[in-house]
Design an enzyme around this catalytic site. Sequence first.
Site, short mmCIF file in Angstrom:
data_model
loop_
_atom_site.label_atom_id
_atom_site.label_comp_id
_atom_site.label_asym_id
_atom_site.label_seq_id
_atom_site.Cartn_x
_atom_site.Cartn_y
_atom_site.Cartn_z
N TYR A 347 -26.46 51.09 -57.61
CA TYR A 347 -26.26 51.93 -58.79
C TYR A 347 -25.86 53.33 -58.33
CZ TYR A 347 -27.41 53.52 -63.62
OH TYR A 347 -27.35 54.02 -64.91
N CYS A 348 -24.71 53.83 -58.84
CA CYS A 348 -24.25 55.19 -58.56
C CYS A 348 -24.15 55.42 -57.06
CB CYS A 348 -25.17 56.20 -59.25
SG CYS A 348 -24.58 57.90 -59.23
N VAL A 349 -24.78 56.47 -56.52
CA VAL A 349 -24.68 56.73 -55.08
C VAL A 349 -25.34 55.62 -54.28
CG1 VAL A 349 -26.76 58.15 -54.97
CG2 VAL A 349 -25.00 58.48 -53.28
N GLY A 351 -24.87 52.58 -54.94
CA GLY A 351 -23.75 51.67 -54.79
C GLY A 351 -22.78 52.12 -53.72
#
Length: 611
Positions: A347-349, A351
């Site tokens: 998720y987000c960073v 990821g």
Amino acid sequence: MADKGKTTAGNDQAEPGTTSAEAYVVKDPEVFARNLARMLEELGKAASAWVEPREKGEVVDTVSEPMADMVKTFSKVGEYWLSDPKRALDAQTSLLTSYFGMWSASVARMSGEDTSPRPPNRDKRFADPDWENNPFFEFLKNAYFITSDWANKLVDESEGLDPHTRHKAAFYVRQITSALSPANFIATNPELYKEMVASNGENLVKGMHMLAEDIAAGKGELRLRQSDASKFKVGGNIAVSPGKVIAQNEVCQVIQYDPSTETVLKRPLMIVPPWINKFYILDLNPKKSFIKWAVDQGHTVFVISWVNPDQRHAGKDWESYSREGISFALDTIEKATGEREVNAIGYCVGGTLLAATLALHAQEKVQRIATATFFTTQTDFTYAGDLKVFVDEAQISAIENAMEKNGYLDGSKMATAFNMLRASDLIWPYVVNNYLKGKDPMPFDLLYWNSDATRMAAANHSYYLRNCYLENNLSQGKMQLAGKTLNLGDIKIPVYNLAAREDHIAPARSAYIGGKLFGGDVTYVMSGSGHIAGVVNPPSSGKYQFWSDGPAHAEFEDWVAGAVETPGSWWPHWHAWIRAASDEEVPARKPGGKKLKPIEDAPGSYVQVRI
């Protein structure tokens, strides 16, 4: 008979749709004066809470640096307009013409010459009827819109600006216009003015008291409260999915959740959340919890809960988070389940780190992640949105200097940056509600999570800013990790790439373009809403929609135009994608299995460390 909008002498009843002039008259001057004195006393406490840590050297202001950058940016815009007298005159004439047009329209309405219906107001800052019905406040509102539109136009039409400078100028103009809205001041906001009169200034006493509390809570910095924090407790009424912490090290804890089905998918599910925020955005409550939903679909769910770093973690860099985070979790999962391969979500960073780790694994011939799902993740930062405003060599150097003292970046700095992306929604409404209306914010689990910020380890954060936002090394095949040069094209496993249409942090276009860099099959899906609500959208809510199955190898706009829109949540679509990759099932597993002894109950202790 009085004119519309006015009252007859001795009659305090206003015409329908208007407000009586009595609403603007102080009823008890003595009480009002007393409350103003109390307000000034509370304001003095707020000032002391701000000054004291600075006198002790506990807080060093860095506001001069962004202010200097803003002035420098605006000077480049000014150079374009002032370098040609005719151009400057045209700009001034355009503004004055708009003002005169507004004045003429106001006169026509007041005289009854213009009775045409006004366009509906769609800006919730100006919801009070007096923004339309009172000529003074209507003038302020219209003048504000004209001036802010004109300022934005100056930036848009400035020639010769490099893209980064233009982006910064547009961002700074939005911040200034959001801050200077007449809705943010008592004397220019009819709702606030009437509130002050109705309470004889008691609202200002309460507001300044809250301001003093929030500055004290932030140890000299304003910690803007967006939700009633007293109504939430991590592990009490949020982050309550049952499970166990089954392993931990200096960087993270690994949580395994209790099964709720008799059989589960053979491949476990590992979630890599961002360390900029806490993982329980995916477990806010049972109705919104992606974690609970995934467990109920038959996934054995493991989540990395990152440490809230302090000085001890200053040297923990991306390799540390990859090895001691993702690789540690993979080892833990194998011990707990006997499975070497997992389905992974980033998720987000989280990821971005997952993508870098996958590229590293490809170099090292490690095959432990069978499928990868990315939630609102960027791997190409060319179109990374407004956060790029904060990233250039000068600003990163300033951040690195600030982190050098403590070994981390205070979480409030990142929280403020994220709030500034939507200042009109996430900053100024709460300033008005809390400090001018004197009202406590409503309890809202999402905003409680948003304010539960985490620190960033110095080495980790510096690496991220430089390699991703500044130099965009991951997308160019230049990122160095563990002595290897990473290439996203080496990632051949199936990828589910989820973006959110209204995402201000990881724009949908940016996520789409980054997804093209992977070397295997990529399923791109775009959800409705933004960075959080676009992800945390359970099927039971019946909200939003998602787009899928757009034309292959298309440009982003063409993909969107050709995609299929489906109402509701994307979660079932993702689960079907996972099962299509492998749907073999085994008996449900207990946390830790036979090899690992649980350390503590979920959500664990790391997530409960607050700044």
